[in-house]
Design a protein around this motif. Structure first.
Motif, PDB file in Angstrom:
ATOM      1  N   MET A   1     140.074 113.215 130.397  1.00 53.82           N
ATOM      2  CA  MET A   1     140.345 112.659 129.075  1.00 53.82           C
ATOM      3  C   MET A   1     140.175 113.713 127.992  1.00 53.82           C
ATOM      4  O   MET A   1     140.972 113.780 127.034  1.00 53.82           O
ATOM      5  CB  MET A   1     139.430 111.459 128.813  1.00 53.82           C
ATOM      6  CG  MET A   1     139.675 110.287 129.744  1.00 53.82           C
ATOM      7  SD  MET A   1     138.602 108.865 129.418  1.00 53.82           S
ATOM      8  CE  MET A   1     139.490 108.099 128.051  1.00 53.82           C
ATOM      9  N   GLU A   2     139.160 114.554 128.119  1.00 48.25           N
ATOM     10  CA  GLU A   2     138.946 115.592 127.114  1.00 48.25           C
ATOM     11  C   GLU A   2     140.055 116.640 127.142  1.00 48.25           C
ATOM     12  O   GLU A   2     140.496 117.109 126.075  1.00 48.25           O
ATOM     13  CB  GLU A   2     137.586 116.252 127.313  1.00 48.25           C
ATOM     14  CG  GLU A   2     136.425 115.325 126.948  1.00 48.25           C
ATOM     15  CD  GLU A   2     135.079 116.020 126.896  1.00 48.25           C
ATOM     16  OE1 GLU A   2     134.151 115.450 126.312  1.00 48.25           O
ATOM     17  OE2 GLU A   2     134.960 117.132 127.445  1.00 48.25           O
TER      18      GLU A   2
ATOM     19  N   TYR B   1     139.024 106.939 124.702  1.00 43.98           N
ATOM     20  CA  TYR B   1     137.921 107.822 125.080  1.00 43.98           C
ATOM     21  C   TYR B   1     136.579 107.237 124.643  1.00 43.98           C
ATOM     22  O   TYR B   1     135.623 107.184 125.433  1.00 43.98           O
ATOM     23  CB  TYR B   1     138.138 109.198 124.455  1.00 43.98           C
ATOM     24  CG  TYR B   1     137.032 110.204 124.710  1.00 43.98           C
ATOM     25  CD1 TYR B   1     136.802 110.699 125.987  1.00 43.98           C
ATOM     26  CD2 TYR B   1     136.230 110.663 123.661  1.00 43.98           C
ATOM     27  CE1 TYR B   1     135.805 111.642 126.217  1.00 43.98           C
ATOM     28  CE2 TYR B   1     135.231 111.599 123.887  1.00 43.98           C
ATOM     29  CZ  TYR B   1     135.026 112.082 125.166  1.00 43.98           C
ATOM     30  OH  TYR B   1     134.029 113.006 125.400  1.00 43.98           O
TER      31      TYR B   1
END
Length: 209
Positions: free
Chosen positions: A31-32, A136
């Protein structure tokens, strides 16, 4: 025998815990990395918009820092739909006419069409970024067990989350805060802070007394 059973249970718990933490970490990293790429993609959209404007409209003779500023303000929402047309107070047309007194309406129509398309594309990029940030933050907080592992062992947002602008960057929580600060004009920010919206003033535009 009992100690073997106990040992087996303990091993199963440890393995299960490791697999859970490993899975959480893998998701967080993924996700990052996606957020990092999207943040750069948003900047690229704005940069490409200005670069392609002169090529696609055939207006290379209008290229200048002043026109770049007008175009950037337009795509970021400085001029709403009522301020795109000639004859409207504080309009984009007025700003361009001030910078280029000899511009005609047919040329302006090409500019306006390009700006409308560019604004929609940039808005979609920003909306995608906000949706990814929402996902997120939800992933980090919605599950108590996951949140425990994240806060205790993994510490997301991690230093792998990077908000890059040119050659500078911030990481971790500072990067997350920066990403949540979507691109808006100063006028838009002021309007949300004060609850009121003042008449748009165009830098360099002469106003009649």
């Amino acid at each position: 025998m009992k100690w073997l059973i106990g040992l087996g249970i303990a091993a199963a718990v440890l393995i299960g815990g490791f697999l859970m933490v490993n899975g959480i970490n893998a998701t967080g990293v993924q996700m990052e990395k996606g957020l990092n790429a999207q943040y750069l993609d948003d900047q690229n959209e704005l940069s490409q918009y200005k670069q392609s404007f002169y090529e696609q409209t055939g207006l290379a003779n209008l290229k200048s820092q002043q026109m770049d500023t007008i175009l950037t303000d337009a795509i970021k929402g400085r001029y709403d739909g009522t301020k795109m047309s000639p004859g409207t107070g504080g309009s984009m047309f007025s700003a361009i006419k001030e910078a280029y007194p000899n511009i005609d309406l047919s040329t302006y129509d090409r500019i306006a069409d390009f700006v409308r398309a560019g604004r929609e594309a940039f808005k979609n990029k920003q909306s995608k970024m906000l949706d990814m940030l929402r996902a997120y933050d939800t992933w980090r907080q919605e599950n108590l067990l996951r949140a425990f592992f994240i806060n205790t062992f993994l510490h997301f947002p991690s230093n792998g989350l990077e908000a890059r602008i040119g050659t500078s960057k911030v990481t971790g929580q500072a990067a997350l805060d920066q990403m949540w600060t979507i691109v808006t004009t100063g006028d838009t920010q002021k309007a949300f802070q004060t609850g009121t919206e003042d008449k748009t003033e165009i830098p360099g535009l002469k106003t009649k007394p």
